[in-house]
Design a protein around this motif. Structure first.
Motif: not given
Length: 380
Positions: A226-230, A288-296, A304-307
């Motif tokens: 998952e790339p959204h590390i920041w 919910l989030i459209y593009h899963p950018a908040l995993s971290y 819990k993030q749902i894409s």
């Protein structure tokens, strides 16, 4: 103009790859560039001759200026750029002219290749705006910092402009964020174009979230990470340490200066984390989030993030139905949407559930403000 040209030595539909090759040629060959105009006299269709460094000049009898003459030996060659059928052909020929279209390569892009870099602060290039924020806080007034992916663009799909490729050649170092689509697609090309560039990976030491490897439409998340590390205070502290280490390697003389500014940034990150924890004590635990950018972000605070995306693609009707059922079961009241993505399915789900659609910008330069805004949205 003569249409019977020598067969091009290189051809590709990837115009950006050709531009990279072109810059490399100009820098290595110490080229000079000559602008002319075609026989029709139209200024929107000039001719360009790019000569190698051995040049001769003659006086123009009409205006008293000096014109460059073509090379006088077969060892002095010309780089010909020939737009044909909306693609660029690149070939190296002796005494060859070519048609130049402004839509393909801006004049300033060519002219820069013959100029010396202006004196002043050195430049650091980073991938995206949040990383520019962290880097500028630590670097202070010692460096200029520029971002390859500009505001409003997606780092998953962005392609650099010709001018950015030119400007990169002036940078001292490149700080990458780690696994984002832009870097997966472009880092090899960027470093090939600018071999002097020192590259630092600011993701070193991050505990990555592994996901099933998949394609996101027209980009790919390499390595299943998952790339959204920041979007995480824990990760931000590690990124800051990596930036500090990079700056000390580049400029050890000012290490105490960078350390003082690192400590200030770590204080900002710690205070942000404390505020987020306070806000999220009574917040929704599912969103919910459209593009899963908040995993971290979700991992940091037990959320819990749902894409809405399904395997990186538009959700199917069956997937939408499952999302709605999951939201009802888990009491999700917020749907986050990013400006880079289509929001229609998010609004469809929101209408069905009677919940809020909240626009966010995880790519914002104002990292602290954006993190707090996300937490506040979950507390309403």
């Amino acid at each position: 103009m003569n249409q019977n040209r020598t067969k091009p030595a290189f051809y590709s539909k990837d115009e950006n790859a050709l531009l990279v090759l072109f810059i490399q040629f100009l820098r290595n060959a110490e080229c000079c560039i000559q602008f002319e105009y075609g026989s029709n006299g139209k200024t929107d269709n000039p001719l360009i001759t790019v000569h190698r460094k051995h040049q001769y000049s003659r006086k123009n009898q009409r205006n008293g200026t000096k014109d460059l003459l073509p090379p006088q030996s077969l060892d002095d060659k010309v780089l010909a750029i020939i737009p044909i059928s909306h693609h660029l052909y690149i070939a190296e020929h002796h005494r060859t002219h070519c048609v130049y279209k402004r839509s393909k390569i801006p004049t300033g892009y060519l002219q820069y290749c013959t100029k010396q870099q202006q004196p002043g602060k050195e430049t650091l290039t980073v991938t995206l705006e949040p990383l520019r924020y962290f880097t500028e806080v630590i670097a202070g007034d010692k460096y200029n910092v520029v971002s390859m992916v500009p505001k409003g663009s997606s780092p998953e799909t962005y392609d650099p402009t010709p001018q950015q490729l030119v400007n990169l050649d002036k940078s001292t170092a490149y700080l990458r964020i780690g696994y984002i689509g832009f870097e997966q697609a472009w880092m090899d090309k960027l470093t090939s174009n600018a071999p002097h560039l020192k590259v630092f990976d600011t993701s070193k030491g991050i505990d990555p979230i592994y996901e099933e490897e998949h394609n996101h439409g027209d980009h790919h998340h390499g390595g299943g990470i998952e790339p959204h590390i920041w979007n995480s205070t824990r990760n931000a502290a590690i990124i800051a340490d990596n930036i500090y280490a990079a700056l000390c390697r580049l400029d050890s003389t000012n290490a105490p200066y960078y350390k003082h500014r690192l400590d200030s940034l770590q204080g900002i990150i710690t205070r942000t984390d404390n505020e987020l924890r306070g806000l999220l004590q009574h917040a929704d635990t599912t969103f919910l989030i459209y593009h899963p950018a908040l995993s971290y972000f979700a991992r940091d605070y037990g959320l819990k993030q749902i894409s809405i995306e399904e395997g990186g693609k538009e959700p199917s009707p069956a997937h939408l139905k499952n999302l709605i059922e999951t939201c009802r079961r888990d009491n999700a009241h917020v749907i986050f949407v990013q400006q880079e993505f289509d929001t229609r399915n998010a609004k469809l789900i929101a209408d069905e559930l009677g919940v809020d659609v909240i626009p966010i910008n995880p790519l914002s330069y104002d990292w602290q403000e954006e993190m707090i805004n996300i937490a506040k949205a979950l507390t309403k």
